[in-house]
Design a protein around this motif. Structure first.
Motif, short mmCIF file in Angstrom:
data_model
loop_
_atom_site.label_atom_id
_atom_site.label_comp_id
_atom_site.label_asym_id
_atom_site.label_seq_id
_atom_site.Cartn_x
_atom_site.Cartn_y
_atom_site.Cartn_z
N SER A 7 0.83 -1.21 0.00
CA SER A 7 0.00 0.00 0.00
C SER A 7 0.86 1.26 0.00
N LEU A 8 1.94 1.20 0.81
CA LEU A 8 2.83 2.35 0.87
C LEU A 8 3.50 2.60 -0.48
N GLN A 9 3.92 1.51 -1.14
CA GLN A 9 4.56 1.66 -2.45
C GLN A 9 3.58 2.23 -3.47
N LYS A 10 2.33 1.76 -3.41
CA LYS A 10 1.31 2.27 -4.32
C LYS A 10 1.06 3.76 -4.08
N TYR A 11 0.99 4.15 -2.80
CA TYR A 11 0.80 5.55 -2.44
C TYR A 11 1.96 6.41 -2.96
N LEU A 12 3.19 5.94 -2.75
CA LEU A 12 4.36 6.71 -3.17
C LEU A 12 4.42 6.86 -4.70
N ASN A 13 4.08 5.77 -5.41
CA ASN A 13 4.09 5.84 -6.88
C ASN A 13 3.04 6.81 -7.39
N THR A 14 1.83 6.74 -6.80
CA THR A 14 0.75 7.65 -7.21
C THR A 14 1.11 9.09 -6.90
N ARG A 15 1.69 9.31 -5.72
CA ARG A 15 2.08 10.67 -5.33
C ARG A 15 3.17 11.21 -6.26
N ARG A 16 4.10 10.34 -6.67
CA ARG A 16 5.17 10.78 -7.57
C ARG A 16 4.60 11.18 -8.92
N ILE A 17 3.64 10.39 -9.44
CA ILE A 17 3.02 10.69 -10.73
C ILE A 17 2.30 12.05 -10.68
N LEU A 18 1.54 12.26 -9.59
CA LEU A 18 0.81 13.53 -9.45
C LEU A 18 1.78 14.71 -9.32
N SER A 19 2.86 14.50 -8.57
CA SER A 19 3.86 15.57 -8.41
C SER A 19 4.51 15.91 -9.75
N ASP A 20 4.79 14.86 -10.55
CA ASP A 20 5.39 15.09 -11.86
C ASP A 20 4.45 15.89 -12.76
N LYS A 21 3.16 15.56 -12.69
CA LYS A 21 2.18 16.28 -13.51
C LYS A 21 2.10 17.75 -13.11
N ILE A 22 2.12 17.99 -11.79
CA ILE A 22 2.08 19.38 -11.31
C ILE A 22 3.32 20.13 -11.81
N GLY A 23 4.47 19.46 -11.75
CA GLY A 23 5.71 20.08 -12.21
C GLY A 23 5.65 20.40 -13.69
N GLU A 24 5.13 19.47 -14.48
CA GLU A 24 5.02 19.68 -15.92
C GLU A 24 4.07 20.85 -16.23
N SER A 25 2.95 20.89 -15.47
CA SER A 25 1.96 21.95 -15.69
C SER A 25 2.53 23.33 -15.34
#
Length: 310
Positions: free
Chosen positions: A285-303
């Protein structure tokens, strides 16, 4: 229930008379038939001019005293390839690497190289004492080196030298043993308790033995005993009186059976497995949370980059 392994005998092999008495006592019914007889031939000592063992002379003496078949019950300390080869030439098959030698990876490597060259039938067992310091890497490294020789060693815990372990000679750091067991992660590897070197005084050997066995960390004990400890040439104060040995073994076995019964009555394997599964679910669960959070952070950075926003 598993049997407790015993390694019993004097700190050092000193004479034919001494060893005849030891062998006679260890052959009584109270003492298990598969007991190894401790009889160190090489004694690396701190102080200059002290008794350093009978060495090759002692190996020859034991060979003449016991003969080829009986000598397979003898166990002795080795400190280099030459001491190993000499003992093997005289029919000795059980060995351990002492604490001082364990602290030197080159010495352990030399012994491992010699073990790899020897006929496997000439080696019955090889133990490794923990180093004098609280250095897990040294103990584990020695274990790995001996494993590479084609032998599976057992591990001997003789306590940690701290200089501040009164009233004992060395510190009984059970957690250090637990860490080693976890690092090896192999239930078939035996751990032997050496209460004599932890105690430094014979009056503490029995209580330390019982305390150590109650931890559930050990499969056997190595205990020093002598026909007349007062005149022993090494470690006189911590050696048990030989005539008291059968009663000592009987008492230890009684406690060991009780420990085994309590262990079987309190089997927590199901609960332990449930904890492991729960931990695995948490990490997934922790790994899934970290992966999802990384994807969202990357999207924010790209935006932000696309709109030139900080």
């Amino acid at each position: 229930m598993k049997d407790l392994k015993f390694i019993l005998g004097p700190c050092a092999c000193e004479s034919v008379t001494q060893m005849e008495e030891v062998i006679r006592t260890i052959s009584v019914p109270n003492v298990p038939a598969n007991t190894l007889i401790r009889a160190s031939l090489y004694k690396p000592r701190s102080s200059y001019g002290t008794f350093e063992g009978l060495q090759s002379e002692g190996a020859s003496m034991l060979n003449n005293l016991l003969g080829e078949e009986k000598i397979s019950q003898i166990a002795t300390e080795i400190f280099d390839a030459r001491s190993l080869q000499i003992c093997v030439d005289y029919g000795i098959k059980n060995f351990w690497i002492g604490a001082r030698t364990t602290t030197n990876p080159f010495s352990v490597r030399e012994i491992a190289s010699e073990l790899a060259l020897l006929d496997k039938n000439k080696i019955k067992s090889i133990g490794i004492k923990n180093p004098t310091s609280r250095d897990l890497a040294l103990w584990y490294g020695a274990y790995q080196r001996i494993c590479q020789s084609g032998h599976k060693p057992y591990l001997i815990f003789r306590g940690i030298t701290t200089g501040n372990s009164a009233p004992f000679r060395n510190e009984a750091d059970w957690d250090f043993v637990f860490q080693m067991k976890e690092k090896i992660n192999d239930q078939s590897v035996q751990f032997i308790l050496d209460p004599s070197h932890i105690a430094g005084d014979r009056k503490y050997v029995l209580p330390l033995t019982i305390e150590g066995l109650r931890t559930g960390l050990f499969d056997g004990i190595m205990v020093e005993t002598h026909p007349n400890p007062e005149i022993a040439l090494s470690d006189a104060g911590q050696q048990l009186y030989l005539d008291k040995l059968p009663e000592f073994v009987k008492t230890v076995n009684k406690h060991w059976l009780e420990i085994q019964r309590n262990s079987s009555d309190c089997n927590f394997d199901t609960e332990r497995q449930a904890i492991v599964e729960l931990d695995n679910e948490f990490y997934e669960s922790l790994q899934k949370y970290l992966n999802t959070r990384r994807i969202l952070s990357d999207k924010i950075g790209e935006s932000k980059a696309a709109h030139s926003k900080p």
